[in-house]
Enzyme design. Sequence first.
Site, PDB file in Angstrom:
ATOM      1  N   GLU A 123      -1.187  -7.893   2.181  1.00  0.00           N
ATOM      2  CA  GLU A 123      -0.997  -6.446   2.118  1.00  0.00           C
ATOM      3  C   GLU A 123       0.059  -5.978   3.102  1.00  0.00           C
ATOM      4  O   GLU A 123      -0.045  -6.234   4.314  1.00  0.00           O
ATOM      5  CB  GLU A 123      -2.301  -5.706   2.428  1.00  0.00           C
ATOM      6  N   HIS A 129      -1.200  10.971  -1.251  1.00  0.00           N
ATOM      7  CA  HIS A 129      -0.817   9.997  -2.273  1.00  0.00           C
ATOM      8  C   HIS A 129      -0.203  10.711  -3.476  1.00  0.00           C
ATOM      9  O   HIS A 129      -0.403  11.910  -3.674  1.00  0.00           O
ATOM     10  CB  HIS A 129      -2.040   9.210  -2.749  1.00  0.00           C
ATOM     11  N   HIS A 185      -1.130   2.672  -5.156  1.00  0.00           N
ATOM     12  CA  HIS A 185      -0.835   4.049  -5.554  1.00  0.00           C
ATOM     13  C   HIS A 185       0.541   4.406  -5.033  1.00  0.00           C
ATOM     14  O   HIS A 185       1.186   3.621  -4.323  1.00  0.00           O
ATOM     15  CB  HIS A 185      -1.875   5.018  -4.970  1.00  0.00           C
ATOM     16  N   ASP A 237       2.055   2.667   3.572  1.00  0.00           N
ATOM     17  CA  ASP A 237       1.219   3.842   3.323  1.00  0.00           C
ATOM     18  C   ASP A 237       1.129   4.741   4.553  1.00  0.00           C
ATOM     19  O   ASP A 237       1.259   5.967   4.457  1.00  0.00           O
ATOM     20  CB  ASP A 237      -0.179   3.355   2.913  1.00  0.00           C
ATOM     21  N   ASP A 243       0.844  -1.195   0.000  1.00  0.00           N
ATOM     22  CA  ASP A 243       0.000   0.000   0.000  1.00  0.00           C
ATOM     23  C   ASP A 243       0.881   1.248   0.000  1.00  0.00           C
ATOM     24  O   ASP A 243       1.669   1.468   0.915  1.00  0.00           O
ATOM     25  CB  ASP A 243      -0.911  -0.001   1.219  1.00  0.00           C
ATOM     26  N   SER A 285      -7.096   4.321  -1.622  1.00  0.00           N
ATOM     27  CA  SER A 285      -6.865   2.874  -1.545  1.00  0.00           C
ATOM     28  C   SER A 285      -8.123   2.037  -1.708  1.00  0.00           C
ATOM     29  O   SER A 285      -8.022   0.827  -1.956  1.00  0.00           O
ATOM     30  CB  SER A 285      -6.198   2.526  -0.208  1.00  0.00           C
ATOM     31  N   HIS A 315      -9.846  -2.779   6.728  1.00  0.00           N
ATOM     32  CA  HIS A 315      -9.324  -1.562   6.106  1.00  0.00           C
ATOM     33  C   HIS A 315      -9.558  -1.638   4.600  1.00  0.00           C
ATOM     34  O   HIS A 315     -10.027  -2.651   4.077  1.00  0.00           O
ATOM     35  CB  HIS A 315      -7.839  -1.394   6.446  1.00  0.00           C
TER      36      HIS A 315
END
Length: 525
Positions: free
Chosen positions: A333, A455, A380, A338, A62, A112, A173
């Site tokens: 993940e 992001h 991203h 992130d 992430d 996300s 999430h």
Amino acid sequence: MTALLIICFCLILGSLGNPQFPEQEKDPKFWNTWAQRTLKNALTLQELNKNKAKNLILFLGDGMGIPTVTAARILKGQLNGQSGEETQLEMDKFPFVSLSKTYNTNAQVPDSAGTATAYLCGVKANEGTLGVSAAAVRSQCNTTQGNEVTSILKWAKDAGKSVGIVTTTRVNHATPSAAYAHCVDRDWYSDNEMPVEALQAGCKDIARQLFENIPNIDVIMGGGRKYMFPKNMSDVEYPNILKHSGTRKDGRNLVQEWVDRMKDKKNHYVWNKTQLLSLNPNNVDYLLGLFEPGDMIYDLERDTESDPSLTEMVDVAIKILKKNPSGFYLLVEGGRIDHGHHEGKAKQALHEAVEMDRAIGRAGLLTSDHETLTIVTADHSHVFSFGGYTPRGNTIFGLAPMLSDVDQKPFTSILYGNGPGYKVINGARENVSAVDYKGNNYQAQAAVPLNAETHGGEDVAVFAKGPLAHLLHGVHEQNYIPHVMAYAACIGEYREHCMSPSGSAGLRPAFSIVAVILSAARLLC
């Protein structure tokens, strides 16, 4: 003071006049031999792996944009005592690499949730929405029904495969949620976070959907414990901390409901590392592991006695899932890469990325490229960068080898385009030499002040190996990814192509009798 700093930096620059790098790199033969070896390996890729994929693994970093991948590579090498630049990440070893366009249907720079819907469900979606098409509108409950889209995890489950979710964030999430939920707001973790109108209109919170939409997910591991328990119910690990207590207004204990429903199916619920690693995967068919009330602790700060690493979770997950003769689908993940970036804490983010790379390596040891399609990508990027003409082997968290020619102050190689690291002291940029810029929680300087860094909008890399990995090439829309995975495994809408008119498989099984005989013959000869 400024004059002294300039003198010090000049001395440092002088000592860097002779770059420190391996002596062998001065010889052209070193580089030619390396390139020729790489070329030889590349030529073997002409023999494409067209086997049918028995197993599918998606590693999702992430926020792991390309600058993060490069910086993590350097960090990995430096942690092993090398200069870092020449190091290979596990994902670097994958033979096929492409680029993914990450925009959401309504956002140039994505979030996300919309991206997760793309790489899990195969359709692009609006930011903030999960498992619904772009016809659904964020936070508008009445736009959910009729716009649901299913994920590759469900396609795999429907095809008889075992399925799993492993994350370092909450299991409800954004990234994991798109694998099972249909929700117009990513923030509806439990009914406590939902507006009354949405509840009255029949919309369900994400935690509830985890257990109800696809009731027999074989492996679920991550954080998010508090969203599964009744409001104010004390947490098992932090009984005296109110913020970690249960959140559910409906009074349901979703964990106990899961335990009761699965009691005759070799199920186990665990909440710490000791319990997890004491399990014999051969005696476990269903596993629910919730290791924190919220997100899991950063890898740099986790208690290694009580908190499992991502690699340890992946190890157990694969050992459980691979028992299924029909194969498995696993979503992994590295979610806190992130979070580190959002907080401007590059050291946390990069260590999370290195840990995910360890997990990728472990998965590779437990599976075979002949029958397992493994993909590593990001949802991203971030406005994270590193530069400043740093010399070879410069610590990735170190200073650039120069002062700014504008304010005559040092600066770190790592910087953010925006975020909480923006600091002005007495009307001028903070002097980083006066702070611990190598600390775990140092917030790198940013150009624009924001409470949370944002992001980035550029394309992200997609690394692939295994059956039909060559289909991931060039530049593609992000929603292309699950279509490739489904095609390779002959699941979802891609079952038909695996059957020839005569009824035989169109794709080769990974270990056919002929392949086994040929392999044995090679060994004997």
